[in-house]
Design a protein around this motif. Structure first.
Motif, PDB file in Angstrom:
ATOM      1  N   THR A 191      68.349 134.187  15.354  1.00 13.75           N
ATOM      2  CA  THR A 191      69.011 134.619  16.581  1.00 13.75           C
ATOM      3  C   THR A 191      69.378 133.370  17.385  1.00 13.75           C
ATOM      4  N   VAL A 192      70.351 133.507  18.279  1.00 10.56           N
ATOM      5  CA  VAL A 192      70.915 132.328  18.948  1.00 10.56           C
ATOM      6  C   VAL A 192      70.648 132.361  20.446  1.00 10.56           C
ATOM      7  N   MET A 193      70.249 131.194  20.975  1.00  9.41           N
ATOM      8  CA  MET A 193      70.007 131.040  22.408  1.00  9.41           C
ATOM      9  C   MET A 193      71.099 130.152  22.985  1.00  9.41           C
ATOM     10  N   PRO A 194      71.630 130.489  24.177  1.00  4.71           N
ATOM     11  CA  PRO A 194      72.661 129.627  24.776  1.00  4.71           C
ATOM     12  C   PRO A 194      72.105 128.255  25.109  1.00  4.71           C
ATOM     13  N   HIS A 195      72.910 127.224  24.919  1.00  6.92           N
ATOM     14  CA  HIS A 195      72.463 125.859  25.225  1.00  6.92           C
ATOM     15  C   HIS A 195      73.363 125.177  26.251  1.00  6.92           C
ATOM     16  N   ALA A 196      74.669 125.195  26.023  1.00  6.73           N
ATOM     17  CA  ALA A 196      75.580 124.528  26.956  1.00  6.73           C
ATOM     18  C   ALA A 196      76.994 125.052  26.768  1.00  6.73           C
ATOM     19  N   ARG A 197      77.780 124.891  27.823  1.00  9.74           N
ATOM     20  CA  ARG A 197      79.208 125.146  27.718  1.00  9.74           C
ATOM     21  C   ARG A 197      79.923 124.009  28.425  1.00  9.74           C
ATOM     22  N   PHE A 198      81.096 123.615  27.904  1.00 11.79           N
ATOM     23  CA  PHE A 198      81.787 122.423  28.396  1.00 11.79           C
ATOM     24  C   PHE A 198      83.179 122.732  28.926  1.00 11.79           C
ATOM     25  N   ALA A 199      83.637 121.895  29.837  1.00  9.98           N
ATOM     26  CA  ALA A 199      85.040 121.910  30.252  1.00  9.98           C
ATOM     27  C   ALA A 199      85.875 121.334  29.111  1.00  9.98           C
ATOM     28  N   TYR A 200      87.163 121.633  29.117  1.00 11.96           N
ATOM     29  CA  TYR A 200      88.098 121.081  28.129  1.00 11.96           C
ATOM     30  C   TYR A 200      87.987 119.557  28.155  1.00 11.96           C
TER      31      TYR A 200
ATOM     32  N   SER B 183      78.249 126.879  17.333  1.00 13.10           N
ATOM     33  CA  SER B 183      79.175 126.951  18.460  1.00 13.10           C
ATOM     34  C   SER B 183      79.657 128.384  18.615  1.00 13.10           C
ATOM     35  N   LEU B 184      80.157 128.667  19.796  1.00 11.00           N
ATOM     36  CA  LEU B 184      80.699 129.984  20.132  1.00 11.00           C
ATOM     37  C   LEU B 184      82.039 129.755  20.823  1.00 11.00           C
ATOM     38  N   GLY B 185      83.090 130.340  20.256  1.00  7.98           N
ATOM     39  CA  GLY B 185      84.406 130.144  20.845  1.00  7.98           C
ATOM     40  C   GLY B 185      84.810 128.689  20.777  1.00  7.98           C
ATOM     41  N   LEU B 186      85.456 128.206  21.826  1.00  6.32           N
ATOM     42  CA  LEU B 186      86.023 126.853  21.816  1.00  6.32           C
ATOM     43  C   LEU B 186      85.110 125.805  22.425  1.00  6.32           C
ATOM     44  N   ASP B 187      84.138 126.214  23.245  1.00  7.81           N
ATOM     45  CA  ASP B 187      83.467 125.199  24.051  1.00  7.81           C
ATOM     46  C   ASP B 187      82.013 125.522  24.400  1.00  7.81           C
ATOM     47  N   ALA B 188      81.427 126.532  23.731  1.00  8.29           N
ATOM     48  CA  ALA B 188      80.024 126.889  23.997  1.00  8.29           C
ATOM     49  C   ALA B 188      79.187 126.565  22.763  1.00  8.29           C
ATOM     50  N   TYR B 189      77.927 126.200  23.008  1.00  8.15           N
ATOM     51  CA  TYR B 189      77.033 125.790  21.921  1.00  8.15           C
ATOM     52  C   TYR B 189      75.669 126.443  22.114  1.00  8.15           C
ATOM     53  N   GLY B 190      75.035 126.807  20.995  1.00  8.91           N
ATOM     54  CA  GLY B 190      73.723 127.428  21.049  1.00  8.91           C
ATOM     55  C   GLY B 190      72.766 126.813  20.048  1.00  8.91           C
ATOM     56  N   THR B 191      71.479 127.148  20.223  1.00 12.50           N
ATOM     57  CA  THR B 191      70.450 126.745  19.264  1.00 12.50           C
ATOM     58  C   THR B 191      69.904 128.006  18.596  1.00 12.50           C
ATOM     59  N   VAL B 192      69.305 127.843  17.433  1.00  6.18           N
ATOM     60  CA  VAL B 192      68.934 129.003  16.625  1.00  6.18           C
ATOM     61  C   VAL B 192      67.426 129.094  16.440  1.00  6.18           C
ATOM     62  N   MET B 193      66.908 130.317  16.593  1.00  8.48           N
ATOM     63  CA  MET B 193      65.479 130.605  16.398  1.00  8.48           C
ATOM     64  C   MET B 193      65.323 131.433  15.131  1.00  8.48           C
ATOM     65  N   PRO B 194      64.293 131.130  14.316  1.00  6.43           N
ATOM     66  CA  PRO B 194      64.095 131.930  13.106  1.00  6.43           C
ATOM     67  C   PRO B 194      63.744 133.375  13.443  1.00  6.43           C
ATOM     68  N   HIS B 195      64.244 134.314  12.660  1.00  3.19           N
ATOM     69  CA  HIS B 195      63.958 135.732  12.910  1.00  3.19           C
ATOM     70  C   HIS B 195      63.291 136.398  11.704  1.00  3.19           C
ATOM     71  N   ALA B 196      63.877 136.244  10.514  1.00  2.00           N
ATOM     72  CA  ALA B 196      63.301 136.892   9.326  1.00  2.00           C
ATOM     73  C   ALA B 196      63.826 136.227   8.069  1.00  2.00           C
ATOM     74  N   ARG B 197      63.049 136.400   7.002  1.00  5.47           N
ATOM     75  CA  ARG B 197      63.520 135.998   5.676  1.00  5.47           C
ATOM     76  C   ARG B 197      63.139 137.109   4.714  1.00  5.47           C
ATOM     77  N   PHE B 198      64.020 137.342   3.731  1.00  9.86           N
ATOM     78  CA  PHE B 198      63.856 138.497   2.848  1.00  9.86           C
ATOM     79  C   PHE B 198      63.704 138.091   1.388  1.00  9.86           C
ATOM     80  N   ALA B 199      63.027 138.946   0.631  1.00 11.07           N
ATOM     81  CA  ALA B 199      63.022 138.828  -0.829  1.00 11.07           C
ATOM     82  C   ALA B 199      64.403 139.247  -1.343  1.00 11.07           C
ATOM     83  N   TYR B 200      64.715 138.848  -2.545  1.00  8.80           N
ATOM     84  CA  TYR B 200      65.976 139.223  -3.193  1.00  8.80           C
ATOM     85  C   TYR B 200      66.081 140.751  -3.199  1.00  8.80           C
ATOM     86  N   ALA B 201      67.211 141.277  -2.711  1.00 10.45           N
ATOM     87  CA  ALA B 201      67.346 142.732  -2.563  1.00 10.45           C
ATOM     88  C   ALA B 201      67.633 143.399  -3.902  1.00 10.45           C
ATOM     89  N   LYS B 202      66.939 144.521  -4.157  1.00 10.20           N
ATOM     90  CA  LYS B 202      67.186 145.308  -5.371  1.00 10.20           C
ATOM     91  C   LYS B 202      67.379 146.767  -4.976  1.00 10.20           C
TER      92      LYS B 202
END
Lengths: 210, 210
Positions: A191-200, B183-202
């Motif tokens: 899952t993703v947490m917001p970190h920063a957003r920038f001006a152009y 990144s999100l869109g043109l100018d936003a950035y996020g960090t990622v937290m682990p949520h789950a990992r799965f066995a090979y699906a059958k």
């Protein structure tokens, strides 16, 4: 930093190499792609190699693995032209991942994993019930990639469904609030947490957070 | 859920539409791509539309915008064949985003934004100093996308640099630990937290978290 030259990586067994190379390109925008086959059976698959191609015209591409490995989605899109892409929320992650199991022909992954079909906008393919960001596409082009037998499938966006309360005044969709997930490698999800957003950015001033 | 048909989206001004459509495809694996021009000047640009194409051969693709909008990276790759892709860590995010400013010809973004060039493995293009996951590629194919003037640039992986302590026993690179951003869109950035990992699906068993 450890140096892993390609000769070493190529010498690993295919699962070890697969995990390593699949995680190398970064966290991925994992989504469920829904289609309907010529037999009328709906199909749902988890795809993570999805790319924004342009906003005008609004185009999104995804990579379909070779036909022998992943036959249904590309066949249904070529035959029917229409498909939907649906973001994955933690509430139905287990069912979303389960669509990666190889179900036999004639079985709809919607029913098999317990995800609801949501039919709307007169569109001939269902959306995934409960998905926070859903969009509908028409096939624009299938580009074969002879280097490894994969396909780059490009679609034109026709409809978007998202709660208007998470669309910002500038148009940005708040995917943090939507709960849209990312994937890592073949079987990990985050899952993703917001970190920063920038001006152009401009050359004559330093980066400015907004 | 609010319905946004494409006719409505197309009627918005280009910035509003750009933010909306750029965020629609999901969180993106943002990275810095380094090249060296025919004039010997290094170039660094931020790219988010990067996709894993396959593990054997190990191929990664990225989307280069039309030449008039983003001329340097594609020109340098076509002329020199080699490039590096470097994950972005929060420690140098501001400098990474600043590479998106349009610097004039002859100016290296490395120097302009204050990121260090790291030369290694006899490779003719520098890596980004401080980047936690770095990989080197040789051009395999440039596929023009006439639909909107973009290019899908495919490279063959030659070298990977990552701390071996964050490579799991099964080969998965721990990008949470690396601090690789999205990144999100043109100018936003996020960090990622682990949520789950799965066995090979059958098909004959429910999804199993591991």
């Amino acid at each position: 930093m450890t140096h892993f030259p390609i000769d070493l990586i190529s010498s690993w067994d295919r699962f070890h190499r697969g995990h390593f190379i699949n995680s190398l390109s970064g966290f991925k925008p994992v989504s469920l792609i829904a289609t309907v086959g010529p037999d009328g059976v709906s199909n749902l698959g988890v795809f993570s190699n999805i790319v924004h191609l342009g906003a005008d015209p609004a185009l999104v591409g995804f990579v379909n693995r070779p036909r022998e490995a992943a036959p249904h989605t590309i066949r249904n899109i070529e035959a029917g032209r229409y498909y939907t892409i649906n973001h994955i929320h933690p509430d139905f992650l287990d069912r979303a991942h389960q669509t990666s199991a190889k179900y036999p022909d004639g079985v709809s992954e919607f029913a098999a994993v317990g995800l609801g079909e949501e039919w709307k906008a007169g569109f001939p393919v269902p959306f995934v019930e409960g998905s926070p960001v859903q969009y509908a596409l028409e096939l624009a082009e299938v580009m074969p990639i002879p280097l490894n037998g994969t396909y780059f499938v490009i679609g034109r966006i026709l409809h978007v469904f998202v709660d208007e309360r998470i669309v910002g005044s500038d148009g940005l969709i708040d995917l943090y609030e939507a709960g849209s997930m990312v994937s890592l490698g073949l079987d990990a999800y985050g899952t993703v947490m917001p970190h920063a957003r920038f001006a152009y950015a401009k050359p004559d001033r330093p980066a400015a957070r907004v």
